[in-house]
Design a protein around this motif. Structure first.
Motif, short mmCIF file in Angstrom:
data_model
loop_
_atom_site.label_atom_id
_atom_site.label_comp_id
_atom_site.label_asym_id
_atom_site.label_seq_id
_atom_site.Cartn_x
_atom_site.Cartn_y
_atom_site.Cartn_z
N ARG A 161 35.76 53.20 68.88
CA ARG A 161 34.10 54.12 69.65
C ARG A 161 33.37 52.83 69.06
O ARG A 161 33.16 51.87 68.36
CB ARG A 161 34.03 54.62 68.04
CG ARG A 161 32.78 55.75 68.57
CD ARG A 161 32.43 57.12 67.59
NE ARG A 161 31.82 57.61 69.16
CZ ARG A 161 32.13 59.11 68.61
NH1 ARG A 161 31.98 59.60 67.24
NH2 ARG A 161 31.21 60.43 69.21
N ILE A 162 32.22 52.17 70.87
CA ILE A 162 31.08 52.18 70.51
C ILE A 162 29.92 52.38 69.48
O ILE A 162 29.64 53.37 69.90
CB ILE A 162 30.59 50.82 71.51
CG1 ILE A 162 31.27 50.83 72.33
CG2 ILE A 162 29.24 50.46 71.25
CD1 ILE A 162 31.51 50.02 73.53
N VAL A 163 29.43 51.73 68.27
CA VAL A 163 28.95 52.43 67.03
C VAL A 163 27.72 50.69 66.75
O VAL A 163 27.78 50.40 66.71
CB VAL A 163 28.94 52.85 66.08
CG1 VAL A 163 27.93 53.63 65.24
CG2 VAL A 163 29.78 53.99 66.28
N ARG A 208 46.50 46.41 73.69
CA ARG A 208 45.72 46.95 74.69
C ARG A 208 44.04 46.93 74.26
O ARG A 208 43.27 46.55 75.27
CB ARG A 208 45.83 48.22 75.16
CG ARG A 208 45.48 48.43 76.80
CD ARG A 208 45.92 50.35 77.03
NE ARG A 208 45.59 50.86 75.95
CZ ARG A 208 44.98 52.00 76.51
NH1 ARG A 208 45.31 52.19 78.30
NH2 ARG A 208 44.92 52.89 76.00
N LYS A 209 43.11 47.73 73.47
CA LYS A 209 42.12 47.95 72.95
C LYS A 209 41.85 46.26 72.14
O LYS A 209 40.15 46.34 72.78
CB LYS A 209 42.13 49.06 71.72
CG LYS A 209 40.77 49.37 71.61
CD LYS A 209 39.95 47.86 69.74
CE LYS A 209 38.80 48.80 70.05
NZ LYS A 209 37.72 48.16 68.86
N LEU A 210 41.80 46.13 71.49
CA LEU A 210 41.13 44.46 71.00
C LEU A 210 41.51 43.44 72.31
O LEU A 210 40.24 42.66 72.15
CB LEU A 210 42.35 44.12 70.10
CG LEU A 210 42.03 42.97 68.83
CD1 LEU A 210 40.19 43.98 67.92
CD2 LEU A 210 42.74 42.07 68.29
N VAL A 213 39.04 46.23 75.43
CA VAL A 213 37.74 46.06 74.70
C VAL A 213 36.75 45.36 73.77
O VAL A 213 35.66 44.76 74.30
CB VAL A 213 37.85 47.52 73.65
CG1 VAL A 213 36.10 47.89 73.13
CG2 VAL A 213 37.70 48.77 74.56
N ASN A 214 37.47 44.85 72.99
CA ASN A 214 37.24 43.74 72.52
C ASN A 214 37.01 42.14 72.65
O ASN A 214 35.64 41.44 72.31
CB ASN A 214 37.31 43.85 71.11
CG ASN A 214 37.42 44.56 70.12
OD1 ASN A 214 38.41 45.40 70.24
ND2 ASN A 214 36.19 45.20 69.32
N THR A 215 37.94 41.39 74.01
CA THR A 215 37.76 40.69 74.75
C THR A 215 36.47 40.70 75.90
O THR A 215 35.92 39.78 75.26
CB THR A 215 39.26 40.03 75.42
OG1 THR A 215 40.46 40.95 73.88
CG2 THR A 215 38.80 39.14 75.84
O1 LIG Z 1 33.63 44.65 65.19
P1 LIG Z 1 33.85 43.51 65.35
O2 LIG Z 1 32.94 42.28 65.00
O3 LIG Z 1 34.62 42.93 65.18
O4 LIG Z 1 33.51 43.33 67.42
C1 LIG Z 1 32.22 44.34 67.46
C2 LIG Z 1 32.84 44.95 68.89
O5 LIG Z 1 33.80 44.51 69.98
C3 LIG Z 1 33.40 46.30 68.79
O6 LIG Z 1 32.47 46.62 67.35
C4 LIG Z 1 33.24 47.83 69.18
O7 LIG Z 1 32.10 47.55 69.01
C5 LIG Z 1 34.40 48.60 68.95
O8 LIG Z 1 35.26 47.75 68.24
C6 LIG Z 1 34.26 49.27 69.99
O9 LIG Z 1 35.92 49.79 69.28
#
Ligand SMILES: O=P(O)(O)OC[C@@H](O)[C@@H](O)[C@H](O)[C@H](O)CO
Ligand SMILES: NC(=O)c1ccc[n+]([C@@H]2O[C@H](COP(=O)([O-])OP(=O)(O)OC[C@H]3O[C@@H](n4cnc5c(N)ncnc54)[C@H](O)[C@@H]3O)[C@@H](O)[C@H]2O)c1
Length: 380
Positions: A161-163, A208-210, A213-215
Motif C-alpha cells: 500500500r503506498i503511504v 512479484r511485489k518487490l 512495485v518497488n523496482t
Molecule cells: O519502503 P521502502 O523504502 O522499502 O521503499 C519505498 C517505496 O517503494 C515503498 O514504501 C512503497 O511505497 C511500498 O512498498 C508500496 O507498497
C-alpha cells in the motif's frame, strides 16, 4: 477485547496494518519511539485514514493506544503477554534494535499465556520475519528459546500500500492509496484479519511485489531525483523516465514470468495497474521518500540487484536494471543518512568497491561493468 501489538506507529503502521487490526475488532497497541505520536494516540484514542481519491473517503480507526519502547519496557512486555498478534512496520534496518525487547516480551509471554502468538514483520524485505526471528533468538536462553519456538508462529509476509510522508504535522490522520494487499505465508489456521490474504508459498507474491512495485518505484525515484523532480507522479509525466520504468519492468517481468510461470498477459495487467497507482497525484509522494536508504535498496537480495542478477543468469536483458543501479549510486540526498554514507564510500573507495561491498558484485562481472559504464555516463 483481542489485542495486537504493533511496532512502528508510522505511515504503514497507522495507515495500513494497525488500521486492519482495529477494523477486525482488535485493540491495537502501537509501540514507537516518537513521543508526540504516542502521547497523541493515548489522548485522542482514534485517528482517520483518508483515501487518496477525489472523494477522500475517510475511515475512523478506534481502539488504539501507544507505548514508548525506550521508557515503557515493562508496559510493552505486559502488552505482549496478552496479545494475539505482534507485528512490525519499522524498517528492515531497525529490526535488530527492537529484537531484545521483543525477546523479553516473548519469554514472559510463554510463561504466562499458553495461547498461540503470531509474529509478522511487515517490511519491504524478503523473509523479514525469519530475520526478526533470528535477531530475537540471539537474546533468549535455551529454555526460553524452546518454549517460544513451541508457542509462537513466525510468519513471513508481503505488504503493499503506498503511504507517503504525511503533510499534516501534529495530526495522527494518514492519507493512503485505496489499493492494498497484505499476504501472509502459513499453513496454520490463524485468526481472521480483514484484508489479510493467506498463502502457502510467499515467494511468488513477495518477489512479484518487490520486483514490480518497488523496482518501478526505485527507478522513478532515482531518475526523478537526478532530473530535479519532487514527486513520483510528476516524474512519471516525463516521457523518457516513463519509458525507462516500462523497460525496467519488462526486464523484471521476464524473470518473474519464467520463475513463477505467470501468465504474461496477467502480468502486463499487473504492471499497468501499478503504473496507474504511481500516477496518483493525490498522494504527492516524494522521490526522496521512495529513494530512501539507497544502501539497503542496493543490497544483493533487494529490488534492483537481485532481478538484474537473475536476468544475467538466464541470459536475458538487464541493461535498464543496470542503469537504475547506476542512478541509485548518484542519489546524494543530504538528509538521508544512508545516502550520505553511500556518497562517502564512493568518494573514498570508488564505485567498484561499493558494488563489491554493498551489492556483492565482483568488479569483473558483466553486470558490474555495465553499471560502471552507465554511472560514468549519467555523471556527465
Ligand atoms: O519502503 P521502502 O523504502 O522499502 O521503499 C519505498 C517505496 O517503494 C515503498 O514504501 C512503497 O511505497 C511500498 O512498498 C508500496 O507498497
Ligand atoms: N510507506 C509505504 O508506502 C510502505 C509500503 C509497504 C511497506 N512499507 C514498509 O513498512 C516499513 C515502515 O515504513 P513506513 O513508510 O511506515 O516508515 P515510517 O518512517 O513512516 O514509520 C516507521 C516508524 O518506526 C518508528 N521507529 C523508528 N525506530 C524505532 C525504534 N527503534 N523503535 C520503535 N519505533 C521506531 C518511527 O518513529 C516511525 O514512526 C518499512 O519496512 C517499509 O519498507 C512501507
Amino acid at each position: 477485547m483481542k489485542k495486537a501489538v504493533h511496532f512502528g506507529a508510522g505511515n504503514i503502521g497507522r495507515g495500513f496494518i494497525g488500521a486492519l487490526f482495529s477494523q477486525s475488532g482488535y485493540n491495537v497497541v502501537f509501540v514507537d519511539i516518537a513521543d508526540q505520536i504516542i502521547n497523541q494516540l493515548n489522548e485522542e484514542k482514534q485517528y482517520n485514514v483518508m483515501l487518496a481519491t477525489d472523494e477522500k473517503e475517510t475511515i475512523t480507526i478506534q481502539n488504539v493506544s501507544g507505548l514508548n519502547n525506550l521508557n515503557q519496557e515493562n508496559e510493552v512486555i505486559e502488552a505482549i503477554k496478552e496479545a494475539a498478534f505482534l507485528t512490525t512496520a519499522i524498517g528492515p534496518n531497525i529490526l535488530p534494535r527492537i529484537a531484545p525487547l521483543i525477546a523479553k516480551g516473548l519469554a514472559a509471554r510463554v510463561q504466562a499465556n499458553e495461547e498461540r502468538l503470531y509474529v509478522i514483520a511487515c517490511e519491504n524485505q524478503i523473509s523479514a520475519t525469519d530475520l526478526l526471528k533470528g535477531y530475537i533468538m540471539e537474546h533468549l536462553d535455551e529454555a526460553a528459546k524452546e518454549k517460544v519456538l513451541a508457542n509462537v508462529s513466525f510468519l513471513n509476509s508481503a505488504v503493499d500500500r503506498i503511504v507517503p510522508i504525511q503533510n499534516n504535522q501534529g495530526s495522527l490522520d494518514v492519507l493512503v492509496e485505496p489499493y492494498h494487499e497484505w499476504v501472509v505465508e502459513t499453513s496454520e489456521g490463524i485468526p481472521h484479519i480483514e484484508g489479510m490474504k493467506i498463502v502457502s508459498e510467499l515467494a511468488p507474491f513477495i518477489e512479484r511485489k518487490l520486483f514490480t512495485v518497488n523496482t518501478g518505484h526505485a527507478v522513478i525515484a532515482y531518475f526523478g531525483y537526478l532530473a530535479n523532480k519532487e514527486t513520483i507522479d510528476q516524474t512519471l509525466a516525463d516521457e523518457d523516465i516513463y519509458n525507462q520504468v516500462k523497460a525496467t519492468l519488462g526486464e523484471t517481468g521476464t524473470y518473474l514470468i519464467n520463475q513463477y510461470n505467470l501468465d504474461p498477459e496477467e502480468h502486463q495487467k499487473y504492471i499497468d495497474k501499478i503504473i496507474n497507482r504511481f500516477q496518483n497525484a493525490h498522494l504527492n509522494d516524494g522521490v526522496t521518500r521512495v529513494g530512501r536508504s539507497p544502501i539497503r535498496k542496493l543490497g544483493h537480495k533487494d529490488r534492483l540487484v537481485r532481478p538484474a542478477l537473475q536476468a544475467q543468469k538466464a541470459g536475458h536483458s538487464y541493461t535498464n536494471l543496470a542503469k537504475a543501479i547506476a542512478a541509485a549510486l548518484l542519489f546524494d540526498y543530504k538528509e538521508d543518512e544512508d545516502a550520505v554514507k553511500l556518497q562517502i564510500m564512493i568518494q573514498e573507495h570508488g564505485v567498484p568497491y561499493v558494488l563489491q561491498e554493498v551489492c556483492e558484485l565482483e568488479e569483473s562481472s558483466e553486470l558490474a561493468k555495465e553499471i560502471i559504464s552507465h554511472y560514468e555516463e549519467l555523471k556527465r
